[in-house]
Design a protein around this motif. Sequence first.
Motif, short mmCIF file in Angstrom:
data_model
loop_
_atom_site.label_atom_id
_atom_site.label_comp_id
_atom_site.label_asym_id
_atom_site.label_seq_id
_atom_site.Cartn_x
_atom_site.Cartn_y
_atom_site.Cartn_z
N ILE A 1 0.85 -1.19 0.00
CA ILE A 1 0.00 0.00 0.00
C ILE A 1 0.89 1.23 0.00
O ILE A 1 1.78 1.36 0.84
CB ILE A 1 -0.91 0.04 1.25
N PHE A 2 0.65 2.14 -0.95
CA PHE A 2 1.37 3.40 -1.01
C PHE A 2 0.35 4.51 -1.22
O PHE A 2 -0.48 4.43 -2.11
CB PHE A 2 2.35 3.41 -2.20
N SER A 3 0.43 5.53 -0.39
CA SER A 3 -0.45 6.67 -0.61
C SER A 3 0.31 7.96 -0.32
O SER A 3 1.34 7.96 0.34
CB SER A 3 -1.71 6.58 0.26
N THR A 4 -0.24 9.04 -0.83
CA THR A 4 0.38 10.34 -0.67
C THR A 4 -0.70 11.41 -0.55
O THR A 4 -1.79 11.25 -1.08
CB THR A 4 1.30 10.66 -1.87
N SER A 5 -0.35 12.48 0.14
CA SER A 5 -1.29 13.60 0.23
C SER A 5 -1.06 14.60 -0.90
O SER A 5 -1.74 15.60 -0.98
CB SER A 5 -1.16 14.28 1.59
N ILE A 6 -0.13 14.32 -1.79
CA ILE A 6 0.13 15.17 -2.95
C ILE A 6 -0.80 14.72 -4.08
O ILE A 6 -0.72 13.58 -4.54
CB ILE A 6 1.60 15.08 -3.41
N VAL A 7 -1.69 15.59 -4.51
CA VAL A 7 -2.64 15.22 -5.56
C VAL A 7 -1.87 14.80 -6.81
O VAL A 7 -1.05 15.55 -7.33
CB VAL A 7 -3.60 16.39 -5.88
N GLY A 8 -2.12 13.58 -7.27
CA GLY A 8 -1.45 13.04 -8.45
C GLY A 8 -0.08 12.46 -8.16
O GLY A 8 0.54 11.86 -9.04
N GLY A 9 0.41 12.59 -6.95
CA GLY A 9 1.75 12.11 -6.60
C GLY A 9 1.91 10.61 -6.68
O GLY A 9 3.01 10.11 -6.90
N GLN A 10 0.82 9.88 -6.54
CA GLN A 10 0.89 8.42 -6.60
C GLN A 10 1.04 7.92 -8.04
O GLN A 10 1.50 6.80 -8.27
CB GLN A 10 -0.34 7.80 -5.93
N LEU A 11 0.66 8.73 -9.00
CA LEU A 11 0.61 8.27 -10.40
C LEU A 11 1.96 7.88 -10.98
O LEU A 11 2.11 6.76 -11.49
CB LEU A 11 -0.08 9.33 -11.26
N PRO A 12 2.99 8.73 -10.94
CA PRO A 12 4.26 8.32 -11.53
C PRO A 12 4.93 7.18 -10.77
O PRO A 12 5.63 6.36 -11.37
CB PRO A 12 5.11 9.59 -11.51
N ILE A 13 4.69 7.10 -9.46
CA ILE A 13 5.29 6.01 -8.68
C ILE A 13 4.60 4.69 -9.02
O ILE A 13 5.26 3.66 -9.17
CB ILE A 13 5.22 6.34 -7.18
N ALA A 14 3.29 4.73 -9.19
CA ALA A 14 2.56 3.54 -9.62
C ALA A 14 3.03 3.10 -11.00
O ALA A 14 3.21 1.91 -11.27
CB ALA A 14 1.05 3.82 -9.63
N LEU A 15 3.24 4.05 -11.88
CA LEU A 15 3.71 3.76 -13.24
C LEU A 15 5.08 3.08 -13.21
O LEU A 15 5.30 2.08 -13.89
CB LEU A 15 3.77 5.05 -14.05
N GLY A 16 5.99 3.61 -12.41
CA GLY A 16 7.31 3.02 -12.29
C GLY A 16 7.26 1.61 -11.72
O GLY A 16 7.99 0.71 -12.15
N THR A 17 6.37 1.40 -10.76
CA THR A 17 6.20 0.06 -10.19
C THR A 17 5.68 -0.90 -11.24
O THR A 17 6.16 -2.04 -11.35
CB THR A 17 5.25 0.12 -8.97
N ALA A 18 4.70 -0.47 -12.04
CA ALA A 18 4.16 -1.32 -13.10
C ALA A 18 5.23 -1.66 -14.13
O ALA A 18 5.30 -2.79 -14.62
CB ALA A 18 2.96 -0.64 -13.77
N LEU A 19 6.07 -0.71 -14.46
CA LEU A 19 7.16 -0.96 -15.41
C LEU A 19 8.14 -1.99 -14.84
O LEU A 19 8.57 -2.92 -15.54
CB LEU A 19 7.89 0.34 -15.74
N ALA A 20 8.48 -1.86 -13.56
CA ALA A 20 9.38 -2.83 -12.91
C ALA A 20 8.76 -4.22 -12.90
O ALA A 20 9.45 -5.22 -13.15
CB ALA A 20 9.70 -2.37 -11.50
N ILE A 21 7.47 -4.31 -12.62
CA ILE A 21 6.77 -5.59 -12.61
C ILE A 21 6.84 -6.24 -13.98
O ILE A 21 7.11 -7.43 -14.11
CB ILE A 21 5.30 -5.40 -12.15
N LYS A 22 6.59 -5.44 -15.02
CA LYS A 22 6.65 -5.99 -16.38
C LYS A 22 8.06 -6.47 -16.72
O LYS A 22 8.23 -7.55 -17.29
CB LYS A 22 6.20 -4.94 -17.40
#
Length: 178
Positions: free
Chosen positions: A85-106
């Motif tokens: 679980i990863f969350s942030t109080s920065i609006v949109g801040g979770q998006l690039p980190i989620a993207l990087g995680t998905a790229l690593a998973i692939k």
Amino acid sequence: KNLIDFEKEIEQTYSEGKIKAPIHLCGGNEEELIEIFKDIKEDDWIFLSYRNHYHALLKGMHPDKLKQKIIDGHSMHIMDKEKKIFSTSIVGGQLPIALGTALAIKRKNSKEKVYVFCGDMGSEMGIFHETIKYARGKDLPIQFIIEDNGVGVWTDTCSAWGMRSEHNLEDKLSNPNI
């Protein structure tokens, strides 16, 4: 303890002055989240914004652990490495980190998947659209979920962006990755 009861308990604890930091309570989308979380597996990742208590509970965080994190001042940025679980109080801040995680998973050919939750106001930001374009282009194991209640911090989403409500919804519904 169900989701609504948990949030009522947090609200009461805050009202009693036992929580000294800001909180952002969930509410109104319990049934939809329960349905979404039926597809989320233990090894999958979830990335969230500051409205995250329900998500953490549905991902398996123990209510007592979550409550303590909230009391300790972490309501709007809940993290749990074990539960992914990863969350942030920065609006949109979770998006690039989620993207990087998905790229690593692939890249490591894992069966894990990333689920990224974004509010309707955040879904109108440039970072949201850039993230989706990159995820599509790289065919990443990521699912975007927009939690659309029509407002962001008491501001009508469509009015803030100068859009008609039906146009905004049509755009979002026509995107197959959302």
